[in-house]
Write a protein that holds these residues in place. Structure first.
Motif, mmCIF file in Angstrom:
data_model
loop_
_atom_site.group_PDB
_atom_site.id
_atom_site.type_symbol
_atom_site.label_atom_id
_atom_site.label_comp_id
_atom_site.label_asym_id
_atom_site.label_seq_id
_atom_site.Cartn_x
_atom_site.Cartn_y
_atom_site.Cartn_z
ATOM 1 N N UNK A 55 -3.225 -10.415 61.886
ATOM 2 C CA UNK A 55 -1.899 -9.914 62.467
ATOM 3 C C UNK A 55 -0.780 -10.745 62.034
ATOM 4 N N UNK A 56 -1.302 -12.053 61.594
ATOM 5 C CA UNK A 56 -0.040 -12.773 60.895
ATOM 6 C C UNK A 56 0.501 -12.369 59.431
ATOM 7 N N UNK A 57 -0.734 -11.864 58.844
ATOM 8 C CA UNK A 57 -0.476 -11.449 57.482
ATOM 9 C C UNK A 57 0.145 -10.139 57.390
ATOM 10 N N UNK A 58 -0.098 -9.161 58.343
ATOM 11 C CA UNK A 58 0.316 -8.193 58.574
ATOM 12 C C UNK A 58 1.889 -8.135 58.869
ATOM 13 N N UNK A 59 2.324 -9.346 59.878
ATOM 14 C CA UNK A 59 3.553 -9.524 60.224
ATOM 15 C C UNK A 59 4.290 -9.979 58.855
ATOM 16 N N UNK A 60 4.080 -10.822 58.016
ATOM 17 C CA UNK A 60 4.539 -11.346 57.012
ATOM 18 C C UNK A 60 4.812 -10.118 55.986
ATOM 19 N N UNK A 99 8.343 -8.753 54.688
ATOM 20 C CA UNK A 99 8.672 -8.586 53.260
ATOM 21 C C UNK A 99 8.986 -7.164 52.745
ATOM 22 N N UNK A 100 8.482 -6.225 53.600
ATOM 23 C CA UNK A 100 9.123 -4.939 53.299
ATOM 24 C C UNK A 100 10.429 -4.719 53.785
ATOM 25 N N UNK A 101 10.654 -5.027 54.847
ATOM 26 C CA UNK A 101 12.093 -5.055 55.253
ATOM 27 C C UNK A 101 13.024 -5.670 54.579
ATOM 28 N N UNK A 102 12.780 -6.685 54.010
ATOM 29 C CA UNK A 102 13.711 -7.517 53.213
ATOM 30 C C UNK A 102 13.822 -6.669 51.727
ATOM 31 N N UNK A 103 12.589 -6.223 51.326
ATOM 32 C CA UNK A 103 12.715 -5.768 50.043
ATOM 33 C C UNK A 103 13.557 -4.435 50.351
ATOM 34 N N UNK A 104 13.342 -3.644 51.325
ATOM 35 C CA UNK A 104 14.426 -2.400 51.372
ATOM 36 C C UNK A 104 15.690 -2.813 51.482
ATOM 37 N N UNK A 105 15.999 -4.026 52.168
ATOM 38 C CA UNK A 105 17.481 -4.452 52.069
ATOM 39 C C UNK A 105 17.689 -5.334 51.045
ATOM 40 N N UNK A 138 9.270 -9.189 47.136
ATOM 41 C CA UNK A 138 8.033 -8.551 46.688
ATOM 42 C C UNK A 138 7.064 -9.710 46.647
ATOM 43 N N UNK A 139 7.313 -10.668 46.299
ATOM 44 C CA UNK A 139 6.320 -12.113 46.234
ATOM 45 C C UNK A 139 6.005 -12.322 47.471
ATOM 46 N N UNK A 140 6.976 -12.386 48.546
ATOM 47 C CA UNK A 140 6.640 -12.617 49.879
ATOM 48 C C UNK A 140 5.382 -11.548 50.157
ATOM 49 N N UNK A 141 5.553 -10.232 50.046
ATOM 50 C CA UNK A 141 4.745 -9.214 50.325
ATOM 51 C C UNK A 141 3.464 -9.357 49.608
ATOM 52 N N UNK A 142 3.391 -9.954 48.328
ATOM 53 C CA UNK A 142 2.182 -10.249 47.661
ATOM 54 C C UNK A 142 1.244 -11.418 48.253
ATOM 55 N N UNK A 143 1.914 -12.406 48.863
ATOM 56 C CA UNK A 143 1.108 -13.390 49.671
ATOM 57 C C UNK A 143 0.547 -13.080 50.712
#
Length: 468
Positions: free
Chosen positions: A69-74, A78-84, A95-100
């Protein structure tokens, strides 16, 4: 439990395949050169490699449910920030945050399901685990093409939000609370191993990603990270093999023939899968003049074949053992790649799509059988390390396949400008793909064979004797 994990994992898989068809559009929308925008994908893959080795240690500290759940939250953040994102640099960072997060989630999914199965029906479990990776190539490119055709590029990342939200709610409800007891000694992080392995793999992947740009020359941007990465990974290997416990990844598992042969086959399978996934869209676009959406639609048969293969491959892996299934699957992958070595600019699309469908069936089985074989005979606590080893082997094979086949394609096409000349160059690259896949066929014989019959249950024996 399987459905819960699949919903969350689809966010990671779709995100990778959706973005892969959008590089040209992102470069235009963000006013950046392709060499910069390419880091939207490369940076993501580097981040994935950094966190894959941390999955086992993190699970031992937090428990599977809290880590998932923590990884899914991160990944959601990352998805919200990438879209913005307001520019290319911001998009790459997010995208790096998503990859982590994605690097933790994919091996953790396999570990949780394997631990829940307790060694039973390994083929069936692997068929479940591969659902996201089978659906991604089918729907991802098409979804990405539709989004770019109908909406703004930011929806490439907003589309992840439902998977993340629903997946998080399902995880908190359905996954067992397996956090370690408070009085149990906490596993210590192998900091030295972390500083050797994670930068080492990241350097290797970076070096491989630069091969295409250097056209295969002995360029410093290729040699320095490759040599440095090999040195760091070699140092970690030597250190890990001498430790009886506490290593970041337990490489002593390679003493099990099943683990060693599975990792080798998944490395070669990664070359075949990811390398061909680079060649095929380029062939449809450069030789046949298709756009991104058209190329994605033409690749659907291969994804459908891989999806349909899951159930049969899992069933026969449990019934016949991984060895026979993998041998037949890799042989069929090599055979069904041969038609693409003879492609021309006028080759029938119906013929190509039929070959892709059969190739997809073979690829699906070729991934399931060795992945399941890696867990045969392992103890409960060894499963996380086996999951990390197989995931790294497959991803590294993919990076090698993309780099090597890209260089071969560059050299074989050269200054070709006409569709027929380009088709000849692609044919050469596909022959190399056939050779890599064929090398895996004899190695399949090292996998475990027929499963041993289950020992009779004492109670059942007593009941049978009483009846007699």
């Amino acid at each position: 439990m399987a459905i819960t994990l699949i919903v969350g994992a689809l966010a990671v898989v779709f995100d990778t395949t959706v973005v892969s068809v959008a590089i040209n559009d992102l470069a235009r929308e963000l006013n950046s050169p392709l060499s910069t925008i390419q880091w939207v994908s490369t940076g993501y893959l580097l981040a994935v490699f950094v966190t894959i080795p941390l999955a086992g240690w993190s699970q031992s500290r937090l428990g599977g449910r809290r880590l998932w759940t923590a990884a899914l939250g991160v990944f959601l953040l990352g998805s919200i920030l990438s879209a913005l994102a307001w520019d290319a640099a911001g998009l790459i960072a997010f995208r790096i945050l998503q990859g982590l997060a994605g690097g933790i989630m994919m091996p953790l999914m396999a570990t949780l399901l394997m631990q829940a199965a307790q060694g039973r029906n390994i083929g069936k479990v692997m068929a479940i685990i591969t659902v996201p990776t089978a659906l991604g190539p089918i729907l991802g490119p098409v979804l990405g093409g539709l989004i770019l055709h109908l909406a703004d590029w930011r929806w490439l990342f907003f589309v992840n939000l439902p998977f993340c939200v629903v997946g998080g709610l399902l995880a908190w409800r359905n996954l067992p609370d397996d956090r370690p007891p408070a009085d149990r000694p906490r596993a210590r992080l192998d900091v030295v191993g972390l500083l050797l392995l994670c930068p080492g793999f990241a350097a290797l992947l970076y070096g491989l990603s630069q091969v295409e740009g250097s056209a295969g020359r002995a360029d410093a941007t290729v040699l320095i990270p490759l040599i440095g990465g090999l040195a760091l990974v070699g140092g970690f290997t030597a250190r890990s093999l001498t430790r009886t416990s506490g290593a970041l990844v337990n490489l002593r598992l390679f003493r099990h023939r099943a683990v060693a042969s599975s990792a080798t086959l998944l490395f070669l399978g990664g070359i075949s899968l990811f390398g061909s996934m680079t060649l095929l869209p380029l062939y449809f676009q450069q030789v046949r003049g298709e756009d991104a959406l058209g190329a994605g639609l033409l690749l659907i048969p291969q994804g459908v074949g891989a999806l349909l293969a899951r159930g049969l491959a899992g069933k026969y892996t449990d019934r016949l053992g991984p060895r026979g299934v993998a041998f037949a699957a890799f042989a069929f992958v090599a055979a069904t790649t041969v038609p693409f070595a003879f492609v021309t600019a006028g080759t029938s699309e119906v013929l190509l799509m039929a070959a892709l469908f059969v190739r997809g069936i073979a690829l699906g089985a070729a991934m399931i059988a060795p992945m399941g074989a890696a867990y045969v005979g392992l103890e409960h606590e060894e499963i996380p390390d086996a999951g990390i080893i197989t995931r790294i082997a497959q991803q590294l094979g993919g990076a090698v396949g993309i780099a090597v086949l890209a260089v071969i394609l560059q050299h074989s096409t050269g200054d070709a400008r006409t569709p027929s000349a380009l088709a000849d160059g692609f044919g050469t690259a596909f022959w190399w793909s056939v050779a890599f896949t064929s090398a895996a066929v004899p190695l399949c014989l090292l996998l475990p064979g027929l499963p041993e019959p289950a020992a009779p249950d004492d109670a059942a024996e007593a009941e049978a004797a009483a009846k007699v």
